[in-house]
Design a protein around this motif. Structure first.
Motif, short mmCIF file in Angstrom:
data_model
loop_
_atom_site.label_atom_id
_atom_site.label_comp_id
_atom_site.label_asym_id
_atom_site.label_seq_id
_atom_site.Cartn_x
_atom_site.Cartn_y
_atom_site.Cartn_z
N MET A 27 0.84 -1.27 0.12
CA MET A 27 -0.13 0.07 0.10
C MET A 27 0.91 1.11 -0.08
SD MET A 27 -3.50 -0.72 2.53
CE MET A 27 -3.10 0.94 3.52
N ILE A 28 1.98 1.00 0.77
CA ILE A 28 2.78 2.28 0.71
C ILE A 28 3.65 2.64 -0.51
CG2 ILE A 28 4.97 3.33 1.88
CD1 ILE A 28 3.89 1.60 4.29
N ALA A 29 4.02 1.73 -1.22
CA ALA A 29 4.69 1.78 -2.51
C ALA A 29 3.96 2.17 -3.36
CB ALA A 29 5.35 0.46 -2.74
N ALA A 30 2.41 1.52 -3.42
CA ALA A 30 1.65 2.38 -4.54
C ALA A 30 1.38 3.52 -4.16
CB ALA A 30 0.20 1.41 -4.31
N ARG A 31 1.02 4.31 -2.88
CA ARG A 31 0.89 5.64 -2.75
C ARG A 31 2.01 6.38 -3.23
NH1 ARG A 31 1.80 9.76 -2.60
NH2 ARG A 31 1.11 11.63 -1.45
N LEU A 32 3.40 5.63 -3.02
CA LEU A 32 4.48 6.58 -3.38
C LEU A 32 4.66 6.46 -4.69
CD1 LEU A 32 6.79 5.55 -0.54
CD2 LEU A 32 5.65 7.79 -0.71
N SER A 33 4.02 5.70 -5.85
CA SER A 33 4.10 5.76 -7.21
C SER A 33 3.57 6.86 -7.76
CB SER A 33 3.36 4.49 -7.58
OG SER A 33 2.06 4.55 -7.61
N ARG A 34 2.58 7.62 -6.83
CA ARG A 34 2.01 8.95 -7.47
C ARG A 34 2.87 10.20 -6.66
NH1 ARG A 34 -2.63 6.70 -4.52
NH2 ARG A 34 -2.76 8.66 -3.14
N GLY A 35 3.93 9.96 -5.93
CA GLY A 35 4.87 11.20 -5.65
C GLY A 35 5.09 11.05 -4.25
N GLU A 36 6.36 11.50 -3.86
CA GLU A 36 6.60 11.43 -2.39
C GLU A 36 5.44 11.87 -1.08
OE1 GLU A 36 9.19 15.56 -1.50
OE2 GLU A 36 10.28 13.78 -1.69
N ALA A 37 5.83 11.46 -0.04
CA ALA A 37 4.92 11.89 1.03
C ALA A 37 5.64 11.71 2.19
CB ALA A 37 3.73 10.74 1.00
N SER A 38 5.17 12.56 3.29
CA SER A 38 5.63 12.61 4.66
C SER A 38 5.12 11.38 5.52
CB SER A 38 5.51 13.69 5.20
OG SER A 38 4.06 14.00 5.54
N VAL A 39 5.68 11.16 6.50
CA VAL A 39 5.07 10.03 7.32
C VAL A 39 3.72 10.42 7.69
CG1 VAL A 39 5.19 8.99 9.55
CG2 VAL A 39 7.40 9.35 8.00
N GLY A 40 3.44 11.59 8.02
CA GLY A 40 2.08 12.32 8.24
C GLY A 40 0.87 12.01 7.19
N ASP A 41 1.44 12.14 6.05
CA ASP A 41 0.72 12.26 4.84
C ASP A 41 0.31 10.45 4.74
OD1 ASP A 41 0.73 14.94 4.37
OD2 ASP A 41 2.57 14.33 2.79
N LEU A 42 1.27 9.65 4.83
CA LEU A 42 1.09 8.21 4.67
C LEU A 42 0.23 7.90 5.73
CD1 LEU A 42 4.61 7.16 3.69
CD2 LEU A 42 2.84 7.49 2.24
N GLU A 43 0.26 8.32 6.87
CA GLU A 43 -0.40 7.79 7.96
C GLU A 43 -1.96 8.10 7.90
OE1 GLU A 43 -0.66 7.77 13.16
OE2 GLU A 43 0.45 9.32 11.95
N SER A 44 -2.18 9.54 7.50
CA SER A 44 -3.68 9.89 7.28
C SER A 44 -4.22 9.40 6.02
CB SER A 44 -3.61 11.41 7.06
OG SER A 44 -2.94 12.02 6.13
N GLU A 45 -3.69 9.44 4.97
CA GLU A 45 -4.15 8.67 3.84
C GLU A 45 -4.32 7.11 3.62
OE1 GLU A 45 -2.05 10.39 0.18
OE2 GLU A 45 -1.75 12.06 1.15
N LEU A 46 -3.40 6.47 4.10
CA LEU A 46 -3.49 5.02 4.22
C LEU A 46 -4.26 4.39 5.22
CD1 LEU A 46 0.08 4.20 2.86
CD2 LEU A 46 -2.24 4.51 1.62
N GLY A 47 -4.24 5.34 6.49
CA GLY A 47 -4.79 4.66 7.55
C GLY A 47 -4.10 3.68 8.36
N ARG A 49 -1.31 3.30 11.31
CA ARG A 49 -0.99 3.52 12.46
C ARG A 49 0.47 3.80 12.50
NH1 ARG A 49 -4.52 4.63 16.08
NH2 ARG A 49 -6.53 3.26 16.02
N GLN A 50 1.06 5.04 13.27
CA GLN A 50 2.25 5.40 13.15
C GLN A 50 3.42 4.25 13.56
OE1 GLN A 50 5.05 6.17 15.43
NE2 GLN A 50 6.28 6.97 13.46
N PRO A 51 3.14 3.55 14.53
CA PRO A 51 4.25 2.42 14.96
C PRO A 51 4.44 1.18 13.69
CG PRO A 51 2.60 2.81 16.51
CD PRO A 51 2.15 3.69 15.59
N THR A 52 3.38 0.95 13.27
CA THR A 52 3.22 -0.03 12.01
C THR A 52 3.75 0.66 10.80
OG1 THR A 52 1.26 -1.10 12.90
CG2 THR A 52 1.84 -1.34 10.74
#
Length: 136
Positions: A27-47, A49-52
């Motif tokens: 899921m992370i790699a698929a999101r990053l295929s659309r462009g860079e993202a911060s940890v906060g962006d990834l957490e909120s967009e992908l649902g 949680r931060q530790p995982t």
């Protein structure tokens, strides 16, 4: 892989794929295929949680699939190279991983929650293999 691929080449390909073999990492790699993202962006967009998320990003870094850029206190992630982008692109095409540019956990007010089977496990759906005539 070509029939004449060396053992080292096939082992390298297998290791590369192991880096993507977790639903959260994919899921992370698929999101990053659309462009860079911060940890906060990834957490909120992908649902995720931060530790995982941190654990999976570390796995992607160790596998050489993502690269980072620091801006003050924020760390931004992107796919590391064209090889990673191409593999994620193929998976996205086959499974629709990055087709939805709208974050999954943000939906317009008054709309129903997504049906079960979407999100992290969506890519694992087994599709029929088409026959020679292109029919599934």
């Amino acid at each position: 892989m070509p029939v004449n691929a060396t053992r080292a080449e096939t082992e390298a390909a297998a290791e590369f794929l192991k880096g993507l073999s977790n639903p959260n990492r994919l899921m992370i790699a698929a999101r990053l295929s659309r462009g860079e993202a911060s940890v906060g962006d990834l957490e909120s967009e992908l649902g995720i949680r931060q530790p995982t998320l941190s654990q999976q990003l570390a796995g992607l870094r160790e596998a050489g699939l993502v690269a980072t850029r620091r801006d003050a206190k924020q760390v931004f992630y992107r796919l590391a190279d064209e090889k990673a982008a191409r593999i994620v692109g193929v998976l996205s095409h086959v499974y629709g991983l990055a087709a939805d540019p709208q974050p999954r956990n943000r939906r317009p007010a008054g709309t129903a929650a997504p049906e079960p089977g979407h999100g992290a496990s969506r890519f694992a759906r087994i599709l029929p293999f088409p026959d020679a005539g292109g029919r599934a």
